[in-house]
Design a protein around this motif. Structure first.
Motif, PDB file in Angstrom:
ATOM      1  N   ASP A   1      -5.538   4.177   5.442  1.00 31.54           N
ATOM      2  CA  ASP A   1      -5.445   3.571   4.107  1.00 31.54           C
ATOM      3  C   ASP A   1      -6.779   2.967   3.668  1.00 31.54           C
ATOM      4  OD1 ASP A   1      -2.754   4.152   3.762  1.00 31.54           O
ATOM      5  OD2 ASP A   1      -2.098   2.303   4.744  1.00 31.54           O
TER       6      ASP A   1
ATOM      7  N   LEU B   1      -9.780  -2.476  -2.887  1.00 35.45           N
ATOM      8  CA  LEU B   1      -8.809  -3.146  -3.750  1.00 35.45           C
ATOM      9  C   LEU B   1      -8.332  -4.457  -3.138  1.00 35.45           C
ATOM     10  CD1 LEU B   1      -6.833  -3.171  -6.198  1.00 35.45           C
ATOM     11  CD2 LEU B   1      -5.230  -1.903  -4.747  1.00 35.45           C
TER      12      LEU B   1
ATOM     13  N   TYR C   1      -8.156   2.197   0.156  1.00 35.02           N
ATOM     14  CA  TYR C   1      -7.664   1.073  -0.646  1.00 35.02           C
ATOM     15  C   TYR C   1      -8.234  -0.268  -0.179  1.00 35.02           C
ATOM     16  CZ  TYR C   1      -4.286   4.604  -2.086  1.00 35.02           C
ATOM     17  OH  TYR C   1      -3.705   5.754  -2.564  1.00 35.02           O
TER      18      TYR C   1
ATOM     19  N   LEU D   1       0.825  -1.209   0.000  1.00 27.22           N
ATOM     20  CA  LEU D   1       0.000   0.000   0.000  1.00 27.22           C
ATOM     21  C   LEU D   1       0.859   1.258   0.000  1.00 27.22           C
ATOM     22  CD1 LEU D   1      -2.826  -1.031   2.506  1.00 27.22           C
ATOM     23  CD2 LEU D   1      -2.987  -0.850   0.022  1.00 27.22           C
TER      24      LEU D   1
ATOM     25  N   LYS E   1       0.634   4.080  -2.845  1.00 32.69           N
ATOM     26  CA  LYS E   1       0.306   5.470  -2.490  1.00 32.69           C
ATOM     27  C   LYS E   1       1.364   6.429  -3.017  1.00 32.69           C
ATOM     28  CE  LYS E   1      -0.132   4.742   1.920  1.00 32.69           C
ATOM     29  NZ  LYS E   1      -0.309   5.003   3.362  1.00 32.69           N
TER      30      LYS E   1
ATOM     31  N   TYR F   1      -5.958   0.430 -11.520  1.00 29.24           N
ATOM     32  CA  TYR F   1      -4.785  -0.116 -10.826  1.00 29.24           C
ATOM     33  C   TYR F   1      -3.659  -0.394 -11.821  1.00 29.24           C
ATOM     34  CZ  TYR F   1      -1.829  -3.321  -8.213  1.00 29.24           C
ATOM     35  OH  TYR F   1      -0.745  -3.925  -7.620  1.00 29.24           O
TER      36      TYR F   1
END
Length: 216
Positions: free
Chosen positions: A184, A190, A187, A57, A61, A81
């Protein structure tokens, strides 16, 4: 001639109902083997997630920030992505941790590619289920076939590079995905996406194992 005689004798030794029962057992065994492949992918994904999710992650980022307006504002689909991952490969090497970002992002993509291969197996299994159900008079619980149809349609709808996975919420079997830190959370969709799809495919196999023929 001997082969033809063998199958003729074999078919005469069992009633049509018994032959269909055996055919269904073969189908259930195939579904169970597919569950094994699905679970293998899930276990490897869980292991990767628990070991690498934070560095993954952080890398994503960083690339997302560096890309600015060149990249989508949200990583809410696999297509977006992939755009971020491709962009990371275009950045010149500068000897910083940024250089390893594409490799970390590629690890996630490998799970996605394997899931696509398993989806093809899932489709083949589903076709066999439909062909079998069309060849018999009646299932003991026809509602199970309805549920299998629903799960297959849902899998077809959700397993797409353009599906927006931000609103997905996983079931109790995938609570490990909620280990994503609060900062986070954008995300979370995902990292939850692949386990969510695996759960649907697994349920389809589960209900296949519960099919029975009604003797009429």
């Amino acid at each position: 001639m001997l082969t033809v005689k063998f199958f003729t004798d074999y078919n005469q030794a069992f009633s049509k109902f018994e032959l269909k029962m055996m055919e269904l057992e073969v189908l259930k065994n195939e579904a169970n083997k597919h569950v094994g492949r699905l679970n293998s992918l899930k276990m490897r994904y869980m292991d990767w997630f628990l070991r690498s999710q934070q560095s993954f992650l952080d890398s994503m980022k960083l690339i997302h920030i560096l890309g600015g307006d060149l990249l989508p504002r949200e990583i809410n689909t696999i297509r977006n992505y992939k755009r971020v991952m491709r962009f990371s490969g275009q950045l010149p090497s500068n000897g910083t941790p940024r250089d390893g970002s594409q490799g970390k992002m590629f690890g996630f993509l490998m799970f996605w590619e394997e899931l696509l291969m398993l989806k093809r197996d899932n489709d083949a299994l589903y076709k066999k289920i439909c062909d079998f159900c069309s060849s018999i008079r009646r299932l003991r619980e026809p509602i199970l076939k309805d549920e299998i149809d629903r799960l297959h349609q849902r899998l077809n709808l959700l397993l797409s590079e353009d599906f927006d996975f931000t609103s997905l919420s996983n079931d109790r079997h995938n609570l490990f995905t909620y280990r994503v830190a609060l900062h986070d959370h954008r995300y979370h969709g995902l990292v939850s996406y692949i386990p969510y799809l695996l759960s649907i495919a697994n349920k389809l196999c589960y209900w296949t194992s519960k099919l029975h023929i009604e003797f009429v």
